[in-house]
Enzyme design. Sequence first.
Site: not given
Length: 390
Positions: A139, A347, A370, A372
């Site tokens: 990667g 909430g 693209e 990390t």
Amino acid sequence: MSDRAPQPVERQLPTEEARDLLALVRELAQREIAPTAAGEEDAGHFPREVFALLSRSGLLGLVYDEEYGGGDQPYEVYLQVLEELASARLTVGLGVSVHTLACHALAAFGTKEQRAEYLPAMLGGGLLGAYCLSEPSSGSDAASLRTRAVRDGDDWVITGTKAWITHGGIADFYTVLARTGGEGARGITAFLVPGDAPGLSAAAPEHKMGMKGSPTAQVHFDGVRVPDTRRLGEEGQGFAVALSALDSGRLGIAACATGVAQAALDEALSYTAGRQQFGRPIADFQGLRFMIADMATQIEAGRALYLAAARLRDAGKPFSKEAAMAKLFCTDSAMRVTTDAVQLLGGYGYTADFPVERFMREAKVLQIVEGTNQIQRMVVARHLAGPESR
């Protein structure tokens, strides 16, 4: 709730033509993309019909030459188009960025004959592209990729698996980086592979926490044969081809992140203006006003940073450090802004009845794709302090 409509972003654009283009894109995004975004994302529906519309409208080739059907627009303008699209739906904005990335190798390194044969259909003929660099075991260390292309007469035979491919399984063409030589960056070559090539297949899409409408899948190459006329650039030049595209791609992610953050701010402003507590809108409370001010400041700073990098690119100046800074800052900011938007809605922000929970889930992936954000920090530090000692 408030009927307060989001105000158009005040943009710095170089020409009246660019202002007209952004107005058109914003109108198209609000009419054709935003109304169905929540339902289609929840259902995992990829809006191929939207990409066909964008192609017919000339929005899939904005940065490329008019000679081949492109728009000849500077990155300064193109990135703001991406921001508007991503603000309406990240699947669309990021999809356009990925398609543009997939076209880069051909546009920048292809021969004139290759560009004339393939680019017009890619830019305005309704085709959709994908970019195949990452693999299951490579990667961030992209130079260690294992997919191999072996020469066989006038053809190349590609074997291997690519991972985390946006548009994997639905793309009409793939820009593929494969190893044609020895280990390391110098043994890699780029190829343009048609999506219907025999031996090319895709795994089932990944089950993601966000961007469920955008298919991300492994793509398998089982003896895929492509002619040498589909090799892009010189043999062994592929890693340089990949790097030249990634700097621009990082700017695309920065713009998309800014669009998601802007959408979250717009939703938070609308909600806090309409929500009443203790007899007045919650937007009147100082603690919430300070959060809104911080959100807006981060968005404006990110926009200025990616535009500064884009202007360097448009001027033909180095912009790698600035692209890494923009990708890092804009995506981290989008994560903070969308998280704060959920907090501002209380909430309700945690429910699917409002889009801010989706924005928060989508923002997370932008810190990863693209390169990390840890890789971006390494790139910036390398520019400032030099390469790491070994």
